[in-house]
Motif scaffolding. Sequence first.
Motif, PDB file in Angstrom:
ATOM      1  N   ASP A   3      58.794 -10.586  -8.859  1.00  0.00           N
ATOM      2  CA  ASP A   3      59.368 -10.949 -10.374  1.00  0.00           C
ATOM      3  C   ASP A   3      58.714 -10.029 -11.303  1.00  0.00           C
ATOM      4  O   ASP A   3      59.589  -9.476 -12.172  1.00  0.00           O
ATOM      5  N   SER A   4      57.663  -9.508 -11.284  1.00  0.00           N
ATOM      6  CA  SER A   4      56.858  -8.654 -12.381  1.00  0.00           C
ATOM      7  C   SER A   4      57.788  -7.359 -12.082  1.00  0.00           C
ATOM      8  O   SER A   4      57.753  -6.728 -13.057  1.00  0.00           O
ATOM      9  N   VAL A   5      58.110  -7.095 -11.035  1.00  0.00           N
ATOM     10  CA  VAL A   5      58.719  -5.585 -10.768  1.00  0.00           C
ATOM     11  C   VAL A   5      59.739  -5.769 -11.518  1.00  0.00           C
ATOM     12  O   VAL A   5      60.423  -4.688 -12.209  1.00  0.00           O
ATOM     13  N   ILE A   6      60.802  -6.546 -11.039  1.00  0.00           N
ATOM     14  CA  ILE A   6      62.202  -6.769 -11.935  1.00  0.00           C
ATOM     15  C   ILE A   6      62.125  -6.986 -13.318  1.00  0.00           C
ATOM     16  O   ILE A   6      62.838  -6.338 -14.084  1.00  0.00           O
ATOM     17  N   SER A   7      61.003  -7.559 -14.100  1.00  0.00           N
ATOM     18  CA  SER A   7      60.672  -7.703 -15.281  1.00  0.00           C
ATOM     19  C   SER A   7      60.590  -6.461 -16.118  1.00  0.00           C
ATOM     20  O   SER A   7      61.002  -6.212 -17.261  1.00  0.00           O
ATOM     21  N   THR A   8      60.135  -5.547 -15.139  1.00  0.00           N
ATOM     22  CA  THR A   8      59.929  -4.247 -15.822  1.00  0.00           C
ATOM     23  C   THR A   8      61.053  -3.292 -15.998  1.00  0.00           C
ATOM     24  O   THR A   8      61.216  -2.038 -16.698  1.00  0.00           O
ATOM     25  N   VAL A   9      62.061  -3.630 -15.125  1.00  0.00           N
ATOM     26  CA  VAL A   9      63.411  -2.946 -15.101  1.00  0.00           C
ATOM     27  C   VAL A   9      64.452  -3.019 -16.357  1.00  0.00           C
ATOM     28  O   VAL A   9      64.609  -4.267 -16.685  1.00  0.00           O
ATOM     29  N   PRO A  10      64.448  -2.040 -17.269  1.00  0.00           N
ATOM     30  CA  PRO A  10      65.303  -2.286 -18.523  1.00  0.00           C
ATOM     31  C   PRO A  10      66.811  -2.966 -18.107  1.00  0.00           C
ATOM     32  O   PRO A  10      67.351  -2.382 -17.251  1.00  0.00           O
ATOM     33  N   LYS A  11      67.173  -3.972 -18.966  1.00  0.00           N
ATOM     34  CA  LYS A  11      68.289  -4.408 -18.810  1.00  0.00           C
ATOM     35  C   LYS A  11      69.636  -3.494 -19.103  1.00  0.00           C
ATOM     36  O   LYS A  11      70.596  -3.856 -18.820  1.00  0.00           O
ATOM     37  N   SER A  12      69.177  -2.922 -20.004  1.00  0.00           N
ATOM     38  CA  SER A  12      70.323  -1.932 -20.646  1.00  0.00           C
ATOM     39  C   SER A  12      69.548  -0.386 -21.188  1.00  0.00           C
ATOM     40  O   SER A  12      68.557  -0.656 -21.702  1.00  0.00           O
ATOM     41  N   SER A  13      70.275   0.669 -21.004  1.00  0.00           N
ATOM     42  CA  SER A  13      69.671   1.873 -21.826  1.00  0.00           C
ATOM     43  C   SER A  13      71.074   2.621 -21.945  1.00  0.00           C
ATOM     44  O   SER A  13      72.136   2.753 -21.450  1.00  0.00           O
TER      45      SER A  13
END
Length: 510
Positions: A170-180
């Motif tokens: 979950d912590s890894v996924i939370s670091t992935v930007p949702k949009s860019s």
Amino acid sequence: MPPKTRFAVVALFIFLCWKGHSQTLSSVILDSTTQEPIPYVTVQLNKRGMITNEEGRFSFRLNEKVNESDSLFISCIGYESIGKPINEFTENIIYLKSKAIELNPVIVTNKNYSPKEILELVEENIEKNYHQGLSKKRVFLRQTFQNNIIQTDYTLRKSTIPALNKQFLDSVISTVPKSSTFYTEILGDLYGGSDGDEQKLDLIKASELYDKSKELDYDALEARFNEIVKKNIKTDSYFKIKSGLFGTKLDSLELSVTEVDSTDSEALQKALEKEKKNKEERKKFFASYQRKTLGNLYENIPVFEDSDYNVLFRPGRYHLALENFTYIGNDAVYVISFSPKGSQEYKGRLYVNSDDFALLRMDFENVDPLRKFKLLGVSLNEYLAKGEVIFSKGKDGLYHLRYYNILKGNRVGFKRPVKIIEKNKNVKGRRRQNELSLKVDAAFGSRNRYEMVVFDYDQINTGAFEAFKEHNNVLPTYLPNYDPEFWKGYDIIAPNQAIQEFKSQVEIEE
């Protein structure tokens, strides 16, 4: 805020600075009645051409050969043309008036042509109107990549390594930007013809504009994984990644971090050489990618027979309608709409010169997904491809590509089980060591835009093409914020408002 006031505020003033090589002419072009910006207007000065962006803006570099008395010519479909000396353009905004449709003798004479007959005449005159051989073109390409994560669901089925738990994932996924959003701009000379694979590129300058704070921190993520690997994985193990569709092997040693002792001159030298080699490889990859992108765009213009937009060569496969007559400058133009009868992919409009039957412009949009499949949990939907292609006459009296704009939209989905299995062939009796098992349900979307402007066009022969050797030594300069000085002294298509206002989050916080 009314459109007129809004664009008066944001419009770049026309200014002439007759000092050295820094002269620039910039403005915004609006419809005199609606006060709305007019996109894709042709602006010409001393046989050099420019196109306004989607917000009606243009910026023209003025060199030492330009005089105040030289005339600027502005023309666009359906509007009265303007042509007058530069020093008479003293307003902040340039207004164009709609041009009344008056059938001239040419159109009256040709009025009995059917849309299909007009397109057949376009094809018949392609070799006379367009140079289709080898050429050298000064091109500017702006690429806009907008990515977003639609869905990142997963179920953790099994993990034999305590550190690789749901909290960690979950912590890894939370670091992935949702949009860019990512912008790349390049300027260079493209050598070649209608074959996208037979191109050569001489890169001059390039930039990348994006927010590094919205990038996945690969270094931090790698460090976290490496720490887990060191504590839980044998150094002679390897991983097997399975999703039911494929299997691949990854040596665990590739995940380890090698630190170089600054006092070890031999190791340091090897590290520097490796870094230098990697940089050279990045240069080759960047140049190769840009060359292929430009080649794919150029080979797909509608006057080439193998283009995806084959309406000129296969008019019988489309519903055609003569919608209207209009003008581009003083040229009377047929406006023909097209839509597919069957499996063809595009609809749109064609603007054809009534005098020489040259295609001046094509607007296009796909009617169905260009590619769509769903197999064993993997899906792809290329749902959007729309844009414009504009031609104008060059100094050789032939028509050449001036502007190509295409917006593409894609959606990718992945709904499958994934297993990462540690194996070790040196452990007797039990090759399988550890396992991480997931069920993944993820979806990603992207909207990518490509704008190519052709400024100069020279015909070349086979000898000149073969004699040119690529020596690309350019990597894009990273820009955290829009910098109006970066392209100073070069002709480019004017940036839109979103680019001009782009600022990295890190910069704002600082």
